[in-house]
Write a protein that holds these residues in place. Structure first.
Motif, short mmCIF file in Angstrom:
data_model
loop_
_atom_site.label_atom_id
_atom_site.label_comp_id
_atom_site.label_asym_id
_atom_site.label_seq_id
_atom_site.Cartn_x
_atom_site.Cartn_y
_atom_site.Cartn_z
N ASP A 67 0.86 -1.18 0.00
CA ASP A 67 0.00 0.00 0.00
C ASP A 67 0.90 1.23 0.00
O ASP A 67 1.69 1.43 0.92
CB ASP A 67 -0.87 -0.04 1.27
CG ASP A 67 -2.00 0.97 1.21
OD1 ASP A 67 -1.86 1.95 0.46
OD2 ASP A 67 -3.01 0.77 1.91
N THR A 68 0.78 2.06 -1.05
CA THR A 68 1.69 3.20 -1.17
C THR A 68 1.07 4.49 -0.64
O THR A 68 1.63 5.57 -0.82
CB THR A 68 2.11 3.40 -2.65
OG1 THR A 68 0.91 3.62 -3.40
CG2 THR A 68 2.84 2.20 -3.19
N ARG A 69 -0.10 4.40 0.00
CA ARG A 69 -0.76 5.60 0.52
C ARG A 69 -0.19 5.98 1.88
O ARG A 69 0.51 5.18 2.51
CB ARG A 69 -2.26 5.34 0.64
CG ARG A 69 -2.91 4.96 -0.68
CD ARG A 69 -4.32 4.49 -0.46
NE ARG A 69 -4.38 3.44 0.53
CZ ARG A 69 -5.44 3.17 1.28
NH1 ARG A 69 -6.53 3.89 1.17
NH2 ARG A 69 -5.42 2.18 2.15
N SER A 118 -5.88 5.79 -6.55
CA SER A 118 -5.97 5.53 -7.99
C SER A 118 -4.71 4.74 -8.30
O SER A 118 -4.16 4.14 -7.39
CB SER A 118 -6.02 6.85 -8.76
OG SER A 118 -4.79 7.50 -8.60
N ASP A 119 -4.23 4.74 -9.56
CA ASP A 119 -2.97 4.03 -9.74
C ASP A 119 -1.80 4.99 -9.95
O ASP A 119 -0.71 4.57 -10.31
CB ASP A 119 -3.05 2.98 -10.85
CG ASP A 119 -3.62 3.54 -12.13
OD1 ASP A 119 -3.46 4.75 -12.36
OD2 ASP A 119 -4.26 2.77 -12.89
N LYS A 141 -4.10 -1.90 -11.43
CA LYS A 141 -4.74 -0.92 -12.33
C LYS A 141 -6.01 -0.35 -11.67
O LYS A 141 -6.85 -1.09 -11.19
CB LYS A 141 -5.09 -1.62 -13.64
CG LYS A 141 -5.65 -0.71 -14.71
CD LYS A 141 -4.53 -0.04 -15.46
CE LYS A 141 -5.07 0.99 -16.44
NZ LYS A 141 -4.09 2.04 -16.72
N GLY A 142 -6.07 0.97 -11.65
CA GLY A 142 -7.26 1.63 -11.11
C GLY A 142 -7.24 1.84 -9.61
O GLY A 142 -8.04 2.61 -9.08
N GLY A 143 -6.35 1.15 -8.94
CA GLY A 143 -6.19 1.34 -7.49
C GLY A 143 -7.40 0.91 -6.69
O GLY A 143 -8.26 0.16 -7.16
N LEU A 144 -7.47 1.44 -5.45
CA LEU A 144 -8.54 1.02 -4.54
C LEU A 144 -9.92 1.50 -4.99
O LEU A 144 -10.92 0.86 -4.71
CB LEU A 144 -8.24 1.52 -3.13
CG LEU A 144 -7.20 0.70 -2.36
CD1 LEU A 144 -6.92 1.34 -1.03
CD2 LEU A 144 -7.63 -0.75 -2.18
N VAL A 148 -13.05 -1.01 -5.21
CA VAL A 148 -14.38 -0.88 -4.63
C VAL A 148 -15.44 -1.06 -5.72
O VAL A 148 -16.43 -1.77 -5.56
CB VAL A 148 -14.54 0.49 -3.92
CG1 VAL A 148 -15.97 0.73 -3.48
CG2 VAL A 148 -13.59 0.59 -2.74
N GLU A 149 -15.16 -0.41 -6.86
CA GLU A 149 -16.12 -0.41 -7.97
C GLU A 149 -16.33 -1.82 -8.53
O GLU A 149 -17.45 -2.21 -8.84
CB GLU A 149 -15.53 0.48 -9.07
CG GLU A 149 -16.55 1.19 -9.92
CD GLU A 149 -15.84 2.12 -10.88
OE1 GLU A 149 -15.80 1.79 -12.06
OE2 GLU A 149 -15.27 3.14 -10.41
N THR A 150 -15.25 -2.55 -8.66
CA THR A 150 -15.35 -3.85 -9.35
C THR A 150 -15.51 -5.02 -8.38
O THR A 150 -16.27 -5.93 -8.66
CB THR A 150 -14.11 -4.11 -10.21
OG1 THR A 150 -12.96 -3.94 -9.38
CG2 THR A 150 -14.04 -3.19 -11.38
#
Lengths: 210, 196
Positions: A67-69, A118-119, A141-144, A148-150
């Motif tokens: 996790d890079t956040r 995001s990514d 791809k697309g990040g967190l 959540v979305e997928t």
């Protein structure tokens, strides 16, 4: 004692003293700009949220989530088993990756997957780490947000969608339950439209003719 | 043979040839240093001959200082060097056993072979005992497996375990070995000369 011994003792002492003041050498494993450019243009570093979810569910030992956040965001929510390496704490004052991170990043046979909201942040970390010659690094791809979305709240495909989309939706629904996104009530598919009934054609008496 | 074979620079078949050449060189140096004499080796424990200590300390210090400077010059990357994992229990137990064997027999495995080569009978007996020891060890291995693999610390170095810099440790080790050289020379100069 022999005179030669004194000379040898002096040389050894001088070399030992010199070793005390030698700076720690960082061996440069950096990739050339050309190599880095080619790697950056190669989309194979991206893995989908579905691939990541599948690997987590299968408890794939080669998967290593990073996790890079920032830490507070990591603490409030992250993917299961993820380690926090924030972008802002990645480099030391010399502009090199902290050696404690290197122990996590540079593991043989392990695929590190970076993710952020995001990514973008994850991709920045990927570029920095790749530049320092670390292999087997990937970006979700697309990040967190996309996670959540997928995975957590998958959307049902439209009726006319191909069957692969439905299979993917089924997987995502299962995954969302696995990752504990509330209890999703599995609704029985109630077909509201009246079933068209086939009526027997009445035999018509041949009329006329011969 | 280190990076040369794994990097495909030389053929793996050369492994044995290189091993033979290094083995001959090692045996020659052991013999030339006087390590084929059990009395000379055991002398370090009785305090009349410190050749063993000086030879081994010199080898360690030269290798250590050399590697530190080679690493600084960028000729070698110390982070890539293979480090044997440490098993603390077996190191302690094995070290004590080896020490006893050293004092009693006057040889370590390598030097006993050097002794045989120049025709020493005690070396021959020692090697016989060594082979019996190997047999016993292999026979009882299942019972001592817990000790053998006990206290695993991974591939740890002294500098990592103590949290000091490599340069500082090198300097301290050089000082310690120089003091050991001087101190043992003083002890030895007070002993009466014995023909070994």
């Amino acid at each position: 004692m022999n005179k030669t011994y004194f000379v040898l003792i002096f040389i050894l002492f001088a070399l030992g003293l010199g070793a005390l003041f030698l700076p720690e050498t960082q061996h440069n494993k950096e990739r050339s700009p050309r190599e880095l450019f080619l790697a950056m243009n190669n989309p194979s570093r991206f893995v989908t949220t579905d691939q990541v979810a599948k690997k987590i569910i299968e408890a794939d030992p080669t998967l290593f989530l990073i996790d890079t956040r920032p830490f507070d965001q990591y603490e409030s929510y992250s993917l299961p088993g993820a380690v926090n390496i924030p972008l802002e704490k990645l480099l030391d004052t010399n502009g090199l990756i902290f050696s404690e991170w290197m122990d996590y990043l540079d593991i043989e046979g392990v695929n590190a997957v970076f993710f952020s909201n995001s990514d973008i942040t994850a991709d920045q970390v990927w570029v920095i780490c790749s530049r320092q010659g670390i292999d087997n690094l990937y970006v979700m791809k697309g990040g967190l947000n996309y996670w959540v979305e997928t995975i957590l709240k998958p959307e049902k495909p439209v009726q006319s969608a191909p069957s692969e989309d439905f299979a993917l939706y089924d997987f995502r629904k299962g995954a969302s339950q696995f990752f504990g996104a509330g209890t999703i009530s599995i609704e029985a598919e109630v077909i509201s439209e009246p079933v068209p009934r086939m009526r027997k054609k009445k035999k018509t008496v041949a009329s006329g003719g011969c | 043979m280190g990076p040369l074979i794994t990097q495909g620079i030389i053929n793996p078949e050369w492994n044995f040839v290189i091993a033979l050449v290094i083995g001959i060189a090692f045996g020659y140096i052991l013999e030339a240093s006087g390590f084929s004499s059990s009395r000379k080796i055991a002398g370090v424990f009785y305090g009349y001959d410190f050749t063993v200590l000086r030879v081994f300390m010199t080898a360690v210090v030269v290798a250590m200082v050399g590697l530190v400077y080679f690493n600084y010059m960028g000729w070698i990357d110390l982070s890539l060097i293979f480090i044997l994992p440490t098993f603390m229990k077996s190191v302690i137990v094995g070290g004590v056993l080896m020490g006893f064997g050293f004092v009693l027999g006057g040889y370590c495995p390598g030097t006993s072979f050097t002794g045989i080569v120049i025709g020493k009978l005690d070396a021959l007996f020692f090697t016989g005992g060594l082979l019996i020891g190997v047999f016993i060890f292999s026979s009882i291995f299942p019972w001592i497996e817990a000790i053998y693999y006990g206290g695993e610390m991974g591939a740890v170095t002294v500098t990592e375990a103590l949290g000091i810099s490599r340069g500082l440790f090198t300097f301290l080790f050089v000082i310690a070995s120089l003091l050991a050289f001087i101190f043992t020379s003083l002890i030895q100069s007070k002993q009466k000369k014995t023909d070994l």
